[in-house]
Each structure stands twice: as structure tokens, then as C-alpha cells.
Design a protein around this motif. Structure first.
Motif, PDB file in Angstrom:
ATOM      1  N   UNK A 294      45.548  31.118  34.140  1.00 11.16           N
ATOM      2  CA  UNK A 294      44.782  31.320  35.370  1.00 11.16           C
ATOM      3  C   UNK A 294      44.806  30.104  36.282  1.00 11.16           C
ATOM      4  N   UNK A 295      45.326  28.980  35.768  1.00 11.82           N
ATOM      5  CA  UNK A 295      45.404  27.782  36.591  1.00 11.82           C
ATOM      6  C   UNK A 295      44.062  27.136  36.854  1.00 11.82           C
ATOM      7  N   UNK A 296      43.164  27.173  35.846  1.00 12.90           N
ATOM      8  CA  UNK A 296      41.835  26.570  35.992  1.00 12.90           C
ATOM      9  C   UNK A 296      41.607  25.537  34.893  1.00 12.90           C
ATOM     10  N   UNK A 297      40.631  24.676  35.132  1.00  9.76           N
ATOM     11  CA  UNK A 297      40.252  23.667  34.147  1.00  9.76           C
ATOM     12  C   UNK A 297      39.461  24.307  33.017  1.00  9.76           C
ATOM     13  N   UNK A 298      39.483  23.683  31.853  1.00  8.02           N
ATOM     14  CA  UNK A 298      38.756  24.231  30.696  1.00  8.02           C
ATOM     15  C   UNK A 298      37.252  24.305  30.949  1.00  8.02           C
ATOM     16  N   UNK A 299      36.765  23.469  31.859  1.00  4.80           N
ATOM     17  CA  UNK A 299      35.330  23.465  32.165  1.00  4.80           C
ATOM     18  C   UNK A 299      35.006  24.305  33.397  1.00  4.80           C
ATOM     19  N   UNK A 300      35.937  25.104  33.869  1.00  3.86           N
ATOM     20  CA  UNK A 300      35.719  25.925  35.063  1.00  3.86           C
ATOM     21  C   UNK A 300      34.563  26.897  34.845  1.00  3.86           C
ATOM     22  N   UNK A 301      33.735  27.093  35.890  1.00  4.47           N
ATOM     23  CA  UNK A 301      32.635  28.039  35.774  1.00  4.47           C
ATOM     24  C   UNK A 301      33.122  29.463  36.053  1.00  4.47           C
ATOM     25  N   UNK A 302      32.195  30.410  35.919  1.00  3.80           N
ATOM     26  CA  UNK A 302      32.571  31.816  36.069  1.00  3.80           C
ATOM     27  C   UNK A 302      33.130  32.122  37.456  1.00  3.80           C
ATOM     28  N   UNK A 303      32.551  31.483  38.487  1.00  7.19           N
ATOM     29  CA  UNK A 303      33.003  31.740  39.862  1.00  7.19           C
ATOM     30  C   UNK A 303      34.441  31.280  40.059  1.00  7.19           C
ATOM     31  N   UNK A 304      34.798  30.125  39.492  1.00  5.03           N
ATOM     32  CA  UNK A 304      36.161  29.601  39.628  1.00  5.03           C
ATOM     33  C   UNK A 304      37.158  30.494  38.901  1.00  5.03           C
ATOM     34  N   UNK A 305      36.766  30.983  37.737  1.00  4.09           N
ATOM     35  CA  UNK A 305      37.644  31.877  36.965  1.00  4.09           C
ATOM     36  C   UNK A 305      37.849  33.184  37.715  1.00  4.09           C
ATOM     37  N   UNK A 306      36.769  33.723  38.259  1.00  2.60           N
ATOM     38  CA  UNK A 306      36.865  34.985  38.999  1.00  2.60           C
ATOM     39  C   UNK A 306      37.745  34.827  40.237  1.00  2.60           C
ATOM     40  N   UNK A 307      37.584  33.709  40.947  1.00  2.00           N
ATOM     41  CA  UNK A 307      38.368  33.454  42.155  1.00  2.00           C
ATOM     42  C   UNK A 307      39.854  33.313  41.824  1.00  2.00           C
ATOM     43  N   UNK A 308      40.165  32.563  40.758  1.00  5.69           N
ATOM     44  CA  UNK A 308      41.560  32.381  40.362  1.00  5.69           C
ATOM     45  C   UNK A 308      42.184  33.697  39.927  1.00  5.69           C
ATOM     46  N   UNK A 309      41.415  34.495  39.195  1.00  7.08           N
ATOM     47  CA  UNK A 309      41.911  35.789  38.725  1.00  7.08           C
ATOM     48  C   UNK A 309      42.244  36.711  39.902  1.00  7.08           C
ATOM     49  N   UNK A 310      41.337  36.816  40.869  1.00  8.29           N
ATOM     50  CA  UNK A 310      41.561  37.701  42.016  1.00  8.29           C
ATOM     51  C   UNK A 310      42.786  37.265  42.817  1.00  8.29           C
ATOM     52  N   UNK A 311      42.959  35.965  42.972  1.00  4.18           N
ATOM     53  CA  UNK A 311      44.100  35.444  43.725  1.00  4.18           C
ATOM     54  C   UNK A 311      45.412  35.802  43.039  1.00  4.18           C
ATOM     55  N   UNK A 312      45.462  35.661  41.711  1.00  2.00           N
ATOM     56  CA  UNK A 312      46.680  35.959  40.975  1.00  2.00           C
ATOM     57  C   UNK A 312      46.966  37.456  40.923  1.00  2.00           C
ATOM     58  N   UNK A 313      45.908  38.269  40.845  1.00  2.00           N
ATOM     59  CA  UNK A 313      46.084  39.723  40.838  1.00  2.00           C
ATOM     60  C   UNK A 313      46.747  40.182  42.137  1.00  2.00           C
ATOM     61  N   UNK A 314      46.290  39.621  43.256  1.00  2.00           N
ATOM     62  CA  UNK A 314      46.887  39.981  44.546  1.00  2.00           C
ATOM     63  C   UNK A 314      48.357  39.566  44.610  1.00  2.00           C
ATOM     64  N   UNK A 315      48.675  38.446  43.949  1.00  2.00           N
ATOM     65  CA  UNK A 315      50.039  37.915  44.010  1.00  2.00           C
ATOM     66  C   UNK A 315      51.006  38.690  43.122  1.00  2.00           C
ATOM     67  N   UNK A 316      50.520  39.123  41.929  1.00  2.00           N
ATOM     68  CA  UNK A 316      51.443  39.707  40.942  1.00  2.00           C
ATOM     69  C   UNK A 316      51.199  41.193  40.674  1.00  2.00           C
ATOM     70  N   UNK A 317      50.386  41.878  41.501  1.00  2.00           N
ATOM     71  CA  UNK A 317      50.098  43.292  41.241  1.00  2.00           C
ATOM     72  C   UNK A 317      51.404  44.095  41.162  1.00  2.00           C
ATOM     73  N   UNK A 318      51.622  44.869  40.090  1.00  2.00           N
ATOM     74  CA  UNK A 318      52.886  45.610  39.912  1.00  2.00           C
ATOM     75  C   UNK A 318      53.202  46.564  41.054  1.00  2.00           C
ATOM     76  N   UNK A 319      52.171  47.093  41.720  1.00  2.00           N
ATOM     77  CA  UNK A 319      52.435  48.016  42.828  1.00  2.00           C
ATOM     78  C   UNK A 319      53.124  47.323  43.992  1.00  2.00           C
ATOM     79  N   UNK A 320      52.961  46.001  44.065  1.00  2.00           N
ATOM     80  CA  UNK A 320      53.601  45.248  45.139  1.00  2.00           C
ATOM     81  C   UNK A 320      54.988  44.778  44.749  1.00  2.00           C
ATOM     82  N   UNK A 321      55.312  44.872  43.463  1.00  2.00           N
ATOM     83  CA  UNK A 321      56.630  44.456  42.957  1.00  2.00           C
ATOM     84  C   UNK A 321      57.132  45.511  41.967  1.00  2.00           C
ATOM     85  N   UNK A 322      57.368  46.747  42.428  1.00  2.00           N
ATOM     86  CA  UNK A 322      57.680  47.855  41.507  1.00  2.00           C
ATOM     87  C   UNK A 322      58.936  47.664  40.666  1.00  2.00           C
TER      88      UNK A 322
END
Length: 380
Positions: free
Chosen positions: A11-39
């Protein structure tokens, strides 16, 4: 754990990242690698799966605590597999979470489960080349699960016909006891009766029958900005599938498929075109028109223009949020094939009168050929 990827690095986050940072990183990566955008990209599909696996673990307090323990104590996990799926090589022990709870007292976890967001919907829109370059509006119709207006997505009659869950007493979680060779272990999990909400429905909504959503056709008009390309997409918030537990709806993702132009080709914000010209125009000069976005553009061809000469028309390419491109026209001198005997005779006379052998480019070629092979290429 040694052969398992580090979820924090995924996810590209630090081991001490809080829930908000994890959620933000996850959403960003989902938008980048969503299979529907790269069939057609299996790498993106695998990356998307990896991202979801990492988020599933790190966004759950109990799983994350167990995972962190595994990172720090790699010898405690299951042998060569998922540290959350088995126990000590199948020797009859309980799962790792049970053993972990017996060591640390159980009771981990964070209360009621928050409502989840609905799934995204992806739709492809076909655009003509010029619509994509200039921008346009399009009407889209599609079927989706829309939040039930009667119960506001809760599934309960009037949106209020709830009671506190009898099983978990409103906490959303229940304790499970299991006997192991270490003794009795206690672990905490999501309440199966209320699915972690802490509430159960007394009377189901008569319109949606307790589902919280209605299947309906949705019509939406989208404004596509100038410069859309095959790799670009738009996201319309809240126009995806309704949540199944009262959360926010997903999004509508619009991908684009651009039809090719008959003459122009696109390279970033630049438009390229090959312009055929006659031998006479190349020799004597003249004018020729090239295609533009709104109209044809006339350019001057100087005397003695060579085939492959490039002309750049600045600021007439694609206008997008990244800038304004050019039209790049490459001329190609067309050699006539079907000549009459009279035309052939005239060309031979012209060839004898032409001093092309004295041109700098021709002389360089001739000198190189003579130096390499001892022969002049144009000697008759």
C-alpha cells in the motif's frame, strides 16, 4: 511470513500509518489498478488482488494486530501459508487467531462495523475522434441498485423499524470460545445476526423487501472535457451500486474508446498527418491544405522540398488540461507510375538537364559509395 509480501509496502504506507492513511492509500491504488480500466493487463489484475488483500488485513484492527505480531515473530506463523488460515502445520491445534487470543487475552477489535460503500459500476463510452479532441456531452443509461428512498437504504420500514440486536446487545461483536491444548481461548468476531451493525430489523421495508435498494434504470448526462483519450476515464460520485448496509453508494466510472480519424493520428496532444504532394509541387513549390480540428489549414511548400520534410503548425493540436499541442505534417512526394511514352521522353530530357548530382546530399552519398566500393552510384 518470509515468503509473504509486506502489506505496508504493497500500500506504500509506513508501519505506523493510521486508519485514514491506509484508507487513502488503498483508494488511490484501486483507482490506478482497477481491472475494468485495464481489461487486457493481467499484471494490473494481480496487483489489484494484492492491494485488496493488503487492505483487508490492515484495515481490520484485529487482523492488523495479528499481522504485526507475525512480522515481528515470523516463527510463530503457519508453515509456508497464510498466517491467518491455519495452525502449526495441521497438528490438531486451533487457528492462529485462537492461539494469539489465548496468549494475549482476546477481546481485540473495534466495536460495530461501519457501513460499507457500494460497488463501483464501469461503463464504456464510444467517442468519435473529434468529439474526444473537442469535448462533448453524452447521455448514459444503465441499470443499477439505487438506494431505496422509503427506508433510505436501511431495509427497515420507514427507516426506523429497528431494535437492538439480542445476540450482541448492540455491540456488533460476539465472543467465541474454543478449547485448545493451551486451554480455552476467547476470540471476538462480527455478530452473525446483525452483521456487525448492532441492530436487527423489526419490520422490513415493503418497497425494497428489506434489501435497502431498488433495481432501476439510471439516466445521466456527462460532460466530457476536451482531450479525452483511450487511457483516460471519468468518475461520477454516488452513481454506482447502492450499499447493502446503509453506507454510501459506489461510483460510476466512465471509460472511453476513441474511434480513429480517417487522416489524423494523435500522439499526446500533437496531431500528426502524412500529406502526399506531387513531384512538381516538391520541385517548384506551392500550397497544400492539411486537416485541422475545426477546418482545413493551408501551408506553403517551398521550392525543392524533399520527401519526408516535416512542417509544424503550432497551437493547432489537442487542447487538454495538460497543454496545447501542434499539428505535425510530413510531406511525401508521390512518384507517378503510369506514364505515356511522351511523358517518359520528357522526363528523360529533364533528367539530363537536371543538376541533382551536384546537390550536397547526392554528392555525400556518391562519395561514400566510391570510398566503400570504388563505384559511383549514378554513373551511366
Amino acid at each position: 511470513m518470509a515468503d509473504k509480501k509486506n502489506y505496508y509496502e504493497v500500500l506504500g504506507v509506513d508501519k505506523n500509518a493510521d486508519d485514514a492513511a491506509i484508507k487513502s492509500a488503498y483508494r488511490k491504488l484501486v483507482k490506478q489498478y482497477h481491472p475494468d480500466l485495464h481489461p487486457d493487463d493481467p499484471t494490473c489484475a494481480e496487483k489489484f488482488k494484492e492491494i485488496n488483500e493488503a487492505n483487508e488485513t490492515l484495515s481490520d484492527p484485529q487482523k492488523r494486530k495479528q499481522y504485526d505480531f507475525e512480522l515481528e515473530h515470523p516463527g510463530m506463523g503457519s508453515q509456508g501459508g497464510n498466517p491467518f488460515s491455519g495452525g502449526f502445520g495441521g497438528a490438531g491445534f486451533g487457528g492462529f487467531s485462537d492461539i494469539f487470543d489465548s496468549f494475549f487475552g482476546g477481546g481485540m477489535g473495534g466495536g460495530r462495523r461501519e457501513p460499507s460503500q457500494g460497488d463501483d459500476i464501469t461503463r464504456q463510452v464510444n467517442l468519435s475522434f473529434l468529439d474526444a479532441v473537442k469535448g462533448c456531452t453524452k447521455d448514459i443509461s444503465y441499470m443499477r441498485n439505487d438506494t431505496c428512498p422509503s427506508c433510505k437504504g436501511t431495509g427497515a420500514k420507514g427507516g426506523t423499524a429497528f431494535k437492538t440486536c439480542d445476540k450482541c446487545k448492540g455491540s456488533g461483536q460476539v465472543r467465541f470460545a474454543q478449547d485448545t491444548i493451551f486451554g480455552r481461548s476467547i476470540r471476538v468476531g462480527t455478530c452473525p445476526d446483525c452483521r456487525g451493525t448492532g441492530k436487527t430489523i423489526i419490520d422490513k421495508c415493503p418497497d425494497c423487501k428489506g434489501k435497502g435498494y431498488l433495481r432501476k434504470e439510471t439516466n445521466v448526462t456527462i460532460t466530457i472535457p476536451a482531450g479525452a483519450d483511450n487511457q483516460s476515464y471519468m468518475r461520477k460520485r454516488g452513481y454506482g451500486q447502492a450499499s447493502e448496509d446503509g453506507g454510501e453508494p459506489g461510483d460510476l466510472i466512465i471509460t472511453f474508446k476513441i474511434e480513429p480519424h480517417k487522416i489524423l493520428k494523435r500522439e499526446g496532444n500533437n496531431l500528426t498527418v502524412t500529406v502526399p504532394i506531387s513531384f512538381t509541387t516538391a520541385v517548384l513549390g506551392g500550397k497544400v491544405k492539411v486537416p485541422g480540428i475545426d477546418d482545413a489549414i493551408e501551408i506553403d511548400i517551398p521550392k525543392g522540398t524533399q520527401s519526408g520534410t516535416v512542417f509544424t503548425i503550432h497551437g493547432k493540436g489537442v487542447r487538454s488540461k495538460t497543454g496545447i499541442g501542434d499539428i505535425i505534417a510530413t510531406v511525401k512526394v508521390i512518384t507517378p507510375k503510369n506514364l505515356s511514352s511522351q511523358m517518359t521522353k520528357k522526363l528523360k530530357e529533364l533528367d539530363e538537364m537536371t543538376s541533382y548530382k551536384d546537390e550536397e546530399q547526392t554528392k555525400r552519398y556518391s562519395d561514400a559509395m566510391e570510398g566503400l566500393y570504388g563505384q559511383r552510384p549514378y554513373d551511366k
